[in-house]
Write an enzyme that holds these catalytic residues in place. Structure first.
Site, PDB file in Angstrom:
ATOM      1  N   ASP A 105       0.843  -1.195   0.000  1.00  0.00           N
ATOM      2  CA  ASP A 105       0.000   0.000   0.000  1.00  0.00           C
ATOM      3  C   ASP A 105       0.880   1.248   0.000  1.00  0.00           C
ATOM      4  O   ASP A 105       2.098   1.162   0.138  1.00  0.00           O
ATOM      5  CB  ASP A 105      -0.890   0.006   1.246  1.00  0.00           C
ATOM      6  N   ASP A 151       0.526   3.656   2.365  1.00  0.00           N
ATOM      7  CA  ASP A 151       0.325   4.256   3.682  1.00  0.00           C
ATOM      8  C   ASP A 151      -0.827   5.264   3.575  1.00  0.00           C
ATOM      9  O   ASP A 151      -1.896   4.895   3.089  1.00  0.00           O
ATOM     10  CB  ASP A 151       1.630   4.873   4.192  1.00  0.00           C
TER      11      ASP A 151
END
Length: 289
Positions: free
Chosen positions: A209, A211
């Site tokens: 991802d 973040d």
């Protein structure tokens, strides 16, 4: 000179490694408490392999509750010579997209309250962490990641946060301003303790991802992470098997093998016998000299 025993610490998504032959789960006691799980011990060709699921089978243990000292201690007791850590991470850099791998070469430790040393009152030691990973093992891991088909960034700074909550946006942007590339919750104090145990260590960060720093994009959540885990784990298993199958039969010595020779400072007559007994595996070689 001698053979390899590679310790594989499997992070989120990597709970097993297919292809280990003659394997069995082995329970090993540690004076530092209970490790995350038993270790799966077997062979891949001429390489002995010790696999430890970092969070336990079923992902039972939170990052803040990991007994990292016990994990490293049992790897040492089982004869591990080198440690490859495989960890799910968030990205703090646009080019390190989900699905890419980063071979970390630096860390910033923002964890708090976790025991981060085997040493202390009665037996003091100060190991160098200037270069926290083994360059030889990291290079081998990078080659294996590329062979596994992963877009691989060689080098990068890993920000170790406490968790278990994800970052605030302010924290995420702060870490980016520091030049950090990836963020996770388990790389520290794992790398520090591996160094104290004289174990060459490399970390592969599997990006799941971005973040929460990206404008106009949803912040990371568990659903986002899980969606990416399967693809990453498949590449990670291929990486591990490629690495193990392509290691030379003879393991060349590493300066990390003897790093405690330059770290112990407590005079022999002032050392605590109780602590010395607990250090029998991780520091026995240096303490016997």
């Amino acid at each position: 000179m001698g053979g390899w025993t590679i310790g594989i610490i499997g992070g989120s998504g990597l709970y097993d490694v297919e292809g280990i032959e003659d394997g069995e789960w082995i329970s090993t006691e540690s004076p530092w408490g209970k490790p995350s799980d038993d270790c799966f011990v077997g062979w891949v060709g001429h390489v002995r392999v010790v696999f430890l699921p970092r969070h336990g089978r079923g992902h039972r243990i939170s990052p803040s509750d990991l007994n990292v000292r016990a994990n490293i201690d049992v790897l040492k007791r089982l004869g591990v010579t080198d440690v490859l850590a495989v960890s799910s991470v968030g990205s703090l850099a646009e080019e390190r997209a989900p699905g890419t791998f980063t071979i970390a070469d630096q860390f910033i430790d923002r964890t708090k309250g976790r025991p981060s040393s085997f040493f202390g009152a009665g037996m003091v030691a100060h190991v160098s962490m200037a270069d926290p990973v083994c360059p030889r093992l990291s290079a081998l891991a990078a080659d294996a990641a590329k062979a596994a088909g992963a877009t691989t960034h060689v080098g990068g700074t890993y920000l170790a946060m406490e968790g278990p909550q994800f970052s605030t946006r302010a924290e995420s942007n702060l870490y980016r301003s520091w030049g950090c590339d990836i963020i996770g919750m388990t790389g520290m104090p794992e790398a520090k303790l591996a160094r104290e145990a004289e174990l060459p260590y490399a970390l592969v960060g599997m990006v799941t991802d971005y973040d929460c720093w990206r404008e106009g994009e949803e912040a990371v959540d568990v659903a986002t992470v899980i969606a990416q885990l399967g693809t990453n784990a498949d590449k990670a298993r291929k990486l591990v098997m490629h690495l193990l199958r392509n290691l030379p039969e003879e393991r060349p010595a590493s300066p990390i093998d003897t790093c405690l020779d330059y770290a112990l400072i407590t005079a022999p007559n002032a050392r605590d016998p109780h602590l010395l007994r607990k250090l029998d595996a991780v520091a026995g070689r240096a303490l016997s000299n």
